[in-house]
Design a protein around this motif. Structure first.
Motif, mmCIF file in Angstrom:
data_model
loop_
_atom_site.group_PDB
_atom_site.id
_atom_site.type_symbol
_atom_site.label_atom_id
_atom_site.label_comp_id
_atom_site.label_asym_id
_atom_site.label_seq_id
_atom_site.Cartn_x
_atom_site.Cartn_y
_atom_site.Cartn_z
ATOM 1 N N GLU A 58 126.018 31.811 99.762
ATOM 2 C CA GLU A 58 126.656 30.824 100.551
ATOM 3 C C GLU A 58 127.782 30.113 99.642
ATOM 4 O O GLU A 58 127.450 29.592 98.528
ATOM 5 C CB GLU A 58 125.604 29.677 101.144
ATOM 6 C CG GLU A 58 124.853 30.207 102.184
ATOM 7 C CD GLU A 58 123.751 29.120 102.783
ATOM 8 O OE1 GLU A 58 124.228 28.045 102.448
ATOM 9 O OE2 GLU A 58 122.908 29.392 103.351
ATOM 10 N N LEU A 59 128.905 30.093 100.064
ATOM 11 C CA LEU A 59 129.995 29.463 99.287
ATOM 12 C C LEU A 59 130.462 28.167 100.119
ATOM 13 O O LEU A 59 131.316 28.184 100.995
ATOM 14 C CB LEU A 59 131.264 30.518 99.378
ATOM 15 C CG LEU A 59 130.610 31.953 98.837
ATOM 16 C CD1 LEU A 59 131.724 32.872 99.147
ATOM 17 C CD2 LEU A 59 130.492 31.995 97.377
ATOM 18 N N LYS A 60 130.000 26.982 99.665
ATOM 19 C CA LYS A 60 130.317 25.857 100.300
ATOM 20 C C LYS A 60 131.427 25.146 99.883
ATOM 21 O O LYS A 60 131.855 24.156 100.641
ATOM 22 C CB LYS A 60 129.066 24.796 100.299
ATOM 23 C CG LYS A 60 127.834 25.497 101.002
ATOM 24 C CD LYS A 60 126.813 24.513 100.942
ATOM 25 C CE LYS A 60 125.353 25.126 101.612
ATOM 26 N NZ LYS A 60 125.650 25.171 102.978
ATOM 27 N N THR A 61 132.024 25.493 98.493
ATOM 28 C CA THR A 61 133.147 24.811 98.004
ATOM 29 C C THR A 61 133.747 25.743 97.118
ATOM 30 O O THR A 61 133.386 26.644 96.799
ATOM 31 C CB THR A 61 132.542 23.612 97.082
ATOM 32 O OG1 THR A 61 131.961 23.896 96.033
ATOM 33 C CG2 THR A 61 131.631 22.634 97.961
ATOM 34 N N PRO A 62 135.267 25.397 96.611
ATOM 35 C CA PRO A 62 135.786 26.375 95.927
ATOM 36 C C PRO A 62 134.987 26.363 94.496
ATOM 37 O O PRO A 62 135.197 27.598 93.916
ATOM 38 C CB PRO A 62 137.250 25.614 95.818
ATOM 39 C CG PRO A 62 137.311 24.916 97.016
ATOM 40 C CD PRO A 62 135.864 24.536 97.344
ATOM 41 N N LEU A 63 134.369 25.391 94.247
ATOM 42 C CA LEU A 63 133.769 25.446 92.761
ATOM 43 C C LEU A 63 132.649 26.209 92.935
ATOM 44 O O LEU A 63 132.308 27.009 91.800
ATOM 45 C CB LEU A 63 133.411 23.893 92.491
ATOM 46 C CG LEU A 63 133.038 23.929 91.073
ATOM 47 C CD1 LEU A 63 133.732 24.340 89.958
ATOM 48 C CD2 LEU A 63 132.388 22.033 90.653
ATOM 49 N N ASP A 64 132.056 26.215 94.036
ATOM 50 C CA ASP A 64 130.805 27.087 94.312
ATOM 51 C C ASP A 64 131.210 28.577 94.083
ATOM 52 O O ASP A 64 130.539 29.397 93.449
ATOM 53 C CB ASP A 64 130.322 26.842 95.569
ATOM 54 C CG ASP A 64 128.893 27.195 95.632
ATOM 55 O OD1 ASP A 64 128.082 27.676 94.743
ATOM 56 O OD2 ASP A 64 128.355 27.580 97.068
ATOM 57 N N ALA A 65 132.245 28.947 94.905
ATOM 58 C CA ALA A 65 132.850 30.277 94.724
ATOM 59 C C ALA A 65 133.217 30.675 93.242
ATOM 60 O O ALA A 65 132.956 31.958 93.014
ATOM 61 C CB ALA A 65 134.135 30.346 95.568
ATOM 62 N N LEU A 66 133.833 29.899 92.443
ATOM 63 C CA LEU A 66 134.094 30.405 91.258
ATOM 64 C C LEU A 66 132.791 30.448 90.396
ATOM 65 O O LEU A 66 133.032 31.263 89.675
ATOM 66 C CB LEU A 66 135.018 29.011 90.566
ATOM 67 C CG LEU A 66 136.476 28.919 91.197
ATOM 68 C CD1 LEU A 66 137.132 27.705 90.627
ATOM 69 C CD2 LEU A 66 137.438 30.015 90.423
#
Length: 511
Positions: free
Chosen positions: A86-94
């Protein structure tokens, strides 16, 4: 491949037993009045470059923003390295290994290059303070690896757009992500700079990274990508090996129809001289520019980055008034010292950067479209004729086939191609007789390009005089009656349509 189902059957071009670095399955995303993605799928192999293609509004950027954590999907699943995430924020994706280089640059102009690259990850000294020396050294090492020649301590606001793009690329690479998404990364790069970027991409591919590459430039797709996937109207159409599909087949998948003529230039006999420029100069930028422009004529303006093309356009429109020289409109000498004065003289100017100098992103479609027309009509005794203005904007939106939920939709929610159509509509509502179009199809899909080219041709046929500035040589050659070439602020020559060629233009552009 004449239908979505036929194309989709090709979704496994190298066989079915494939291990994917990243998989998107059944993703749905809707915004008010618009379904951006409908049961979307996408599969990225490790150590490959996968091009994502489609018209503006096809759902490409929405899907990539979901992968980058900017948007959350309404439904569907994302699998990264074999695990659902689950990718909830850009920081999470990074943190999970996905980095994205956005088409619209997101750097902090008042900060240094190094500060932008390591923001939120700054190395600290023993006292908990930012260690600028170490940060600059890490940046230099990163630049050395990427063969980027920039100073780590340079402020971003002092850099060219192309160099800012390189900083964005370096920043994304610095995360050592498994997946790197590039959205129109060469839109502001010269040919040499683009080749440098391709070297970086090939090196990353060799390290086993997965690269998602979004571009409307077919030559780039064939040069750099291993596979390509096409989306249309928010739906997945199909995936193919880049070496086993033709341009016509890609275009047919993208637009759902044949695009028979990219440059529908109609032969028009030029009329009277409507714009005459004599010895025009802007100190330190360009000098001694002299040319005539006739009604019904499309004058292509070519030159390399830094040649002064866009500066000349801004001067003709009064953004940066000339320091010397003369401008005549229909035989009368005029002084154009502001855009409002230019508009009163029947000049329209579509700028090259729709984000910074074109669209007012917080306003809606109608507010963006009507702003210039308020200076030329639709008012009486200081009052705006709201009903007739709304009707005119609605008619223009339909004429230009703007894909939007309504005139009250915020323009920032439209695709780049549809934003460009709104800006073109803005100027057409002023009924101009001189149009200056700076990169009118930059970042626009092939179907929208053909539509805009047809529109430009029809405007010239109706008597408008057009200056067309473009970095894409086929566009200059395909649409122009004459080509004026500039180099380092000087006009180096003129070529008629019959004699113009890419080689001759480049010879004049590099004198």
């Amino acid at each position: 491949m004449n239908s979505a189902s036929a194309a989709s059957s090709q979704s496994e071009p190298e066989g079915t037993a494939r291990e994917y670095l990243l998989s998107v399955e059944g993703v749905h995303k809707a915004f008010p009045g618009v379904v951006a993605l409908d049961n979307a799928q996408f599969h990225l192999l490790k150590g490959s470059v996968h091009a994502l293609m489609g018209e503006n509004g096809a759902g490409k950027s929405t899907l990539m923003k979901i992968l980058a954590g900017v948007y959350e999907p309404d439904s569907g699943r994302i699998v990264l390295n074999g695990r659902e995430v689950e990718l909830k924020t850009p920081l999470d994706a990074l943190e999970k290994g996905i980095a994205m280089i956005h088409q619209e640059l997101n750097l902090m102009p008042s900060m240094t290059v190094a500060e932008n690259i390591w923001i939120r990850r700054e190395p600290k000294n023993a006292f908990g303070l930012v260690d600028h020396r170490l940060m600059n050294r890490k940046t230099s090492e990163l630049f050395s690896r990427l063969k980027i020649k920039l100073r780590p301590d340079a402020e971003v606001r002092t850099l060219s757009v192309a160099n800012r793009q390189m900083v964005e690329i370096a920043k994304a690479v610095s995360y050592d992500s498994d997946v790197l998404i590039m959205d129109e990364p060469t839109s502001a790069l010269t040919h040499r700079e683009a080749e440098h970027l391709f070297e970086i991409i090939r090196d990353l591919r060799g390290q086993g990274k997965g690269i998602v590459y979004i571009s409307h430039k077919m030559d780039e797709i064939y040069e750099i990508s291993d596979e390509l996937s096409v989306f249309r109207d928010g739906r997945y159409i199909g995936t193919h090996s880049s070496k086993n599909i033709t341009r016509d087949e890609i275009i047919r998948m993208m637009v759902g129809r044949e695009v028979s003529q990219m440059f529908p230039k109609e032969e028009v006999e030029p009329g009277e001289v409507v714009l005459s420029v004599k010895n025009l100069a802007l100190d330190g930028v360009f000098s001694d520019v002299t040319f005539d422009l006739r009604s019904g004529e499309i004058l292509g303006l070519a030159g390399l980055v830094g040649s002064g093309r866009s500066n000349l356009a801004e001067t003709l429109f009064g953004v940066t008034p000339a320091t010397s020289g003369e401008i005549e409109i229909k035989g009368r000498r005029v002084q154009i010292d502001s855009p409002s004065r230019a508009i009163k003289h029947g000049i329209a100017f579509l700028t090259e950067d729709r984000k910074d100098t074109g669209c007012m992103l917080v306003l809606d479609v109608q507010e963006n479209m009507q702003v210039a027309a308020l200076q030329t009509g639709f008012t009486k005794n200081g009052f705006v004729h709201g009903r007739s203005l709304t009707a005119a904007c609605s008619e223009m939106s339909k004429k230009l086939r703007v894909k939007t939920s309504g005139l009250d939709a915020r323009i920032e929610n439209l695709s780049g191609g549809n934003q460009q159509k709104v800006l073109i509509g803005r100027w057409l509502l002023t009924n101009p007789h001189i149009l200056i179009l700076d990169e009118p199809t930059r970042g626009i899909d092939v179907g929208a390009k053909a539509e805009i080219h047809a529109l430009i041709s029809s405007l010239a046929k109706a008597g408008a005089a057009v200056i067309l500035i473009s970095s894409e040589m086929p566009e200059v050659l395909g649409m122009s009656d004459r080509v004026m070439v500039m180099h380092e602020g000087k006009v180096t020559g003129f070529l008629n349509r019959e004699e113009a060629s890419q080689i001759k233009i480049m010879e004049l552009a590099s004198r």
